[in-house]
Motif scaffolding. Sequence first.
Motif, PDB file in Angstrom:
ATOM      1  N   TYR A  15       0.840  -1.208   0.000  1.00 53.83           N
ATOM      2  CA  TYR A  15       0.000   0.000   0.000  1.00 53.83           C
ATOM      3  C   TYR A  15       0.873   1.255   0.000  1.00 53.83           C
ATOM      4  N   LEU A  16       2.016   1.183   0.666  1.00 58.97           N
ATOM      5  CA  LEU A  16       2.958   2.304   0.625  1.00 58.97           C
ATOM      6  C   LEU A  16       3.470   2.518  -0.798  1.00 58.97           C
ATOM      7  N   GLU A  17       3.786   1.446  -1.506  1.00 59.36           N
ATOM      8  CA  GLU A  17       4.264   1.563  -2.885  1.00 59.36           C
ATOM      9  C   GLU A  17       3.205   2.186  -3.788  1.00 59.36           C
ATOM     10  N   ILE A  18       1.951   1.769  -3.593  1.00 60.31           N
ATOM     11  CA  ILE A  18       0.860   2.295  -4.419  1.00 60.31           C
ATOM     12  C   ILE A  18       0.661   3.776  -4.136  1.00 60.31           C
ATOM     13  N   PHE A  19       0.627   4.137  -2.858  1.00 57.56           N
ATOM     14  CA  PHE A  19       0.457   5.554  -2.519  1.00 57.56           C
ATOM     15  C   PHE A  19       1.607   6.380  -3.080  1.00 57.56           C
ATOM     16  N   ALA A  20       2.829   5.881  -2.946  1.00 57.60           N
ATOM     17  CA  ALA A  20       3.994   6.630  -3.415  1.00 57.60           C
ATOM     18  C   ALA A  20       3.923   6.883  -4.918  1.00 57.60           C
ATOM     19  N   SER A  21       3.457   5.905  -5.667  1.00 57.80           N
ATOM     20  CA  SER A  21       3.317   6.079  -7.122  1.00 57.80           C
ATOM     21  C   SER A  21       2.269   7.131  -7.445  1.00 57.80           C
ATOM     22  N   ASP A  22       1.115   7.073  -6.770  1.00 54.77           N
ATOM     23  CA  ASP A  22       0.054   8.059  -7.001  1.00 54.77           C
ATOM     24  C   ASP A  22       0.504   9.454  -6.577  1.00 54.77           C
ATOM     25  N   TRP A  23       1.203   9.523  -5.454  1.00 53.06           N
ATOM     26  CA  TRP A  23       1.646  10.825  -4.941  1.00 53.06           C
ATOM     27  C   TRP A  23       2.669  11.468  -5.883  1.00 53.06           C
ATOM     28  N   ALA A  24       3.592  10.662  -6.401  1.00 61.67           N
ATOM     29  CA  ALA A  24       4.604  11.192  -7.311  1.00 61.67           C
ATOM     30  C   ALA A  24       3.967  11.783  -8.561  1.00 61.67           C
ATOM     31  N   TYR A  25       2.934  11.117  -9.062  1.00 68.03           N
ATOM     32  CA  TYR A  25       2.251  11.621 -10.259  1.00 68.03           C
ATOM     33  C   TYR A  25       1.491  12.904  -9.969  1.00 68.03           C
ATOM     34  N   ALA A  26       0.805  12.955  -8.827  1.00 61.66           N
ATOM     35  CA  ALA A  26      -0.041  14.110  -8.518  1.00 61.66           C
ATOM     36  C   ALA A  26       0.765  15.321  -8.055  1.00 61.66           C
ATOM     37  N   SER A  27       1.835  15.085  -7.305  1.00 57.16           N
ATOM     38  CA  SER A  27       2.562  16.204  -6.691  1.00 57.16           C
ATOM     39  C   SER A  27       3.912  16.488  -7.329  1.00 57.16           C
ATOM     40  N   GLY A  28       4.471  15.478  -8.004  1.00 60.28           N
ATOM     41  CA  GLY A  28       5.805  15.644  -8.579  1.00 60.28           C
ATOM     42  C   GLY A  28       6.927  15.311  -7.616  1.00 60.28           C
ATOM     43  N   TYR A  29       6.586  14.910  -6.392  1.00 59.15           N
ATOM     44  CA  TYR A  29       7.601  14.581  -5.385  1.00 59.15           C
ATOM     45  C   TYR A  29       7.593  13.075  -5.113  1.00 59.15           C
ATOM     46  N   HIS A  30       8.772  12.503  -5.009  1.00 63.06           N
ATOM     47  CA  HIS A  30       8.900  11.059  -4.826  1.00 63.06           C
ATOM     48  C   HIS A  30       9.167  10.727  -3.362  1.00 63.06           C
ATOM     49  N   ILE A  31       8.500   9.692  -2.887  1.00 64.06           N
ATOM     50  CA  ILE A  31       8.723   9.187  -1.534  1.00 64.06           C
ATOM     51  C   ILE A  31       9.733   8.057  -1.622  1.00 64.06           C
ATOM     52  N   PRO A  32      10.899   8.199  -1.027  1.00 64.83           N
ATOM     53  CA  PRO A  32      11.898   7.125  -1.117  1.00 64.83           C
ATOM     54  C   PRO A  32      11.427   5.865  -0.399  1.00 64.83           C
ATOM     55  N   ILE A  33      11.525   4.739  -1.098  1.00 63.54           N
ATOM     56  CA  ILE A  33      11.068   3.462  -0.536  1.00 63.54           C
ATOM     57  C   ILE A  33      12.136   2.405  -0.808  1.00 63.54           C
ATOM     58  N   THR A  34      12.555   1.720   0.220  1.00 63.42           N
ATOM     59  CA  THR A  34      13.495   0.610   0.083  1.00 63.42           C
ATOM     60  C   THR A  34      12.936  -0.609   0.811  1.00 63.42           C
ATOM     61  N   LEU A  35      13.389  -1.779   0.407  1.00 63.84           N
ATOM     62  CA  LEU A  35      12.850  -3.016   0.974  1.00 63.84           C
ATOM     63  C   LEU A  35      13.198  -3.187   2.451  1.00 63.84           C
ATOM     64  N   ASP A  36      14.172  -2.432   2.932  1.00 62.43           N
ATOM     65  CA  ASP A  36      14.534  -2.591   4.338  1.00 62.43           C
ATOM     66  C   ASP A  36      13.520  -1.969   5.293  1.00 62.43           C
ATOM     67  N   ILE A  37      12.483  -1.280   4.732  1.00 63.70           N
ATOM     68  CA  ILE A  37      11.443  -0.726   5.606  1.00 63.70           C
ATOM     69  C   ILE A  37      10.173  -1.575   5.578  1.00 63.70           C
ATOM     70  N   VAL A  38      10.258  -2.783   5.017  1.00 66.55           N
ATOM     71  CA  VAL A  38       9.104  -3.683   5.049  1.00 66.55           C
ATOM     72  C   VAL A  38       8.754  -3.970   6.504  1.00 66.55           C
ATOM     73  N   PRO A  39       7.488  -3.757   6.915  1.00 66.49           N
ATOM     74  CA  PRO A  39       7.122  -3.970   8.323  1.00 66.49           C
ATOM     75  C   PRO A  39       7.347  -5.412   8.754  1.00 66.49           C
ATOM     76  N   PRO A  40       7.713  -5.639   9.994  1.00 68.24           N
ATOM     77  CA  PRO A  40       7.892  -7.011  10.499  1.00 68.24           C
ATOM     78  C   PRO A  40       6.546  -7.713  10.674  1.00 68.24           C
ATOM     79  N   ASP A  41       6.611  -9.022  10.869  1.00 67.56           N
ATOM     80  CA  ASP A  41       5.397  -9.803  11.085  1.00 67.56           C
ATOM     81  C   ASP A  41       4.661  -9.324  12.324  1.00 67.56           C
TER      82      ASP A  41
END
Length: 444
Positions: free
Chosen positions: A258-284
């Motif tokens: 859901y973070l990836e989806i929001f980040a893609s939509d936000w980048a298109y609408a605002s022009g600003y990118h949210i940095p996302i890396t796999l090391d921030i995947v939430p734990p179980d």
Amino acid sequence: MHIEWLRMTFSYIFLVVGEVFFLSALLHMMYQRRSPTSMIAWLLAIILLPHLAVPLYFILGSRKRVSSKAKSMFSLRSVTDLPLEKANPIDGVLRANGIPGGARGNRFALYTDGTEAYNALMAQILRATESIFISTYVFNHDAVTAQILKALTQKAQEGVKVRLLLDSLGSFPLYCLQHPLKKLRQAGANVSFFMPILHMPLRNYINLRNHRKIYLFDRCTVLTGGMNLSREYLGPCPDSRRWHDLLFCIEGPAAFHYLEIFASDWAYASGYHIPITLDIVPPDQGDAYIQVVPSGPDIARDALYEALLRAIYSAKKRIWIVTPYFVPVTSLQEALIIAHHQGVDVRLITPYDSNHLLADLVRSSYMRELMDAGIEVALYQGPMLHAKAILFDDDSAMLGSVNIDNRSLLLNYEVVSFAYSASIITEMNDWMLELLQNSRHDMK
């Protein structure tokens, strides 16, 4: 004489330009995959009313956008995929379409009451310490959302990153009069509108709307489902007129998608990118097995639609559908009837009267066809039923923002979750049984 010559010249140029656009529309129509009914409808319109239909075609006629000014395609990244041999068959079809496999390790909570949903949303807002990302189709300015805005403003003043993404058509009154957002922006929050329809409307493809509902907190907890933000959906006090809808909470690895989806939509609408890396995947956080599936013009293939057909054709016991609007694609309608003929318990639960008269009129022929085939059609008699969910047998459920109609399945930007855990299936089953008990089975 000179004026006559200019008139003839402009008429000739207008005719030539019109013919070029006419041929371009026809070639584009042949290049894109279309249903026969869609192609015939556009052809008739272009032939009979070319000067009106051709411009409309280029605004409304395409689903998958590839131009440099369109929202770019994106794909989710795999996090903790279950081995394919242990996965649900629906999961396998989605993986073949580039959707990551379902992830275990999630905590899941379902809210079917608008007051419970409001309390859960406000609790997450007040608990957030790092970020609050909100995306919704409808955001009406009323007494309920005034409290939400107040809470968001407070968190922004505390230094929490607050990003609010609203669809400009779904939230049109607020898009036109943005004064209620002033304090939120002054507190440091960022607000953007998806495809602003009054800003270069011919470039913004007003037919393709962001119907996703994503309420994401500290990048690890997401509330999502069918609930928009207004008093019709949720509020601090019970209201007998409030719409019947779903909101559910996911904590764990699935929230990363859901973070990836929001980040893609936000980048298109605002022009600003949210940095996302796999090391921030939430734990179980639990044991729920959940697969996140976006759909829309920014997804290369119709993965969700294919998954629905696969689920319908492979069902052995039941297919229970809850949707506010039922105008299915022909292949989906036929699949439901075939499933019923094979002995599957197919049921459609939909409002007796929805909030759109046109949708009620259009759905009638599809519902009568189901009833004539012997399928149970239950018309819910409570407040407006806006929830979207499907149960397949006793091993999978789909919940999210997508309606069972052509616009939602093939045009809008949507997101759903497929849940494959027994506890979630049981909870969904009990909720649907309550809907059935408050429904009637005769049509107008």
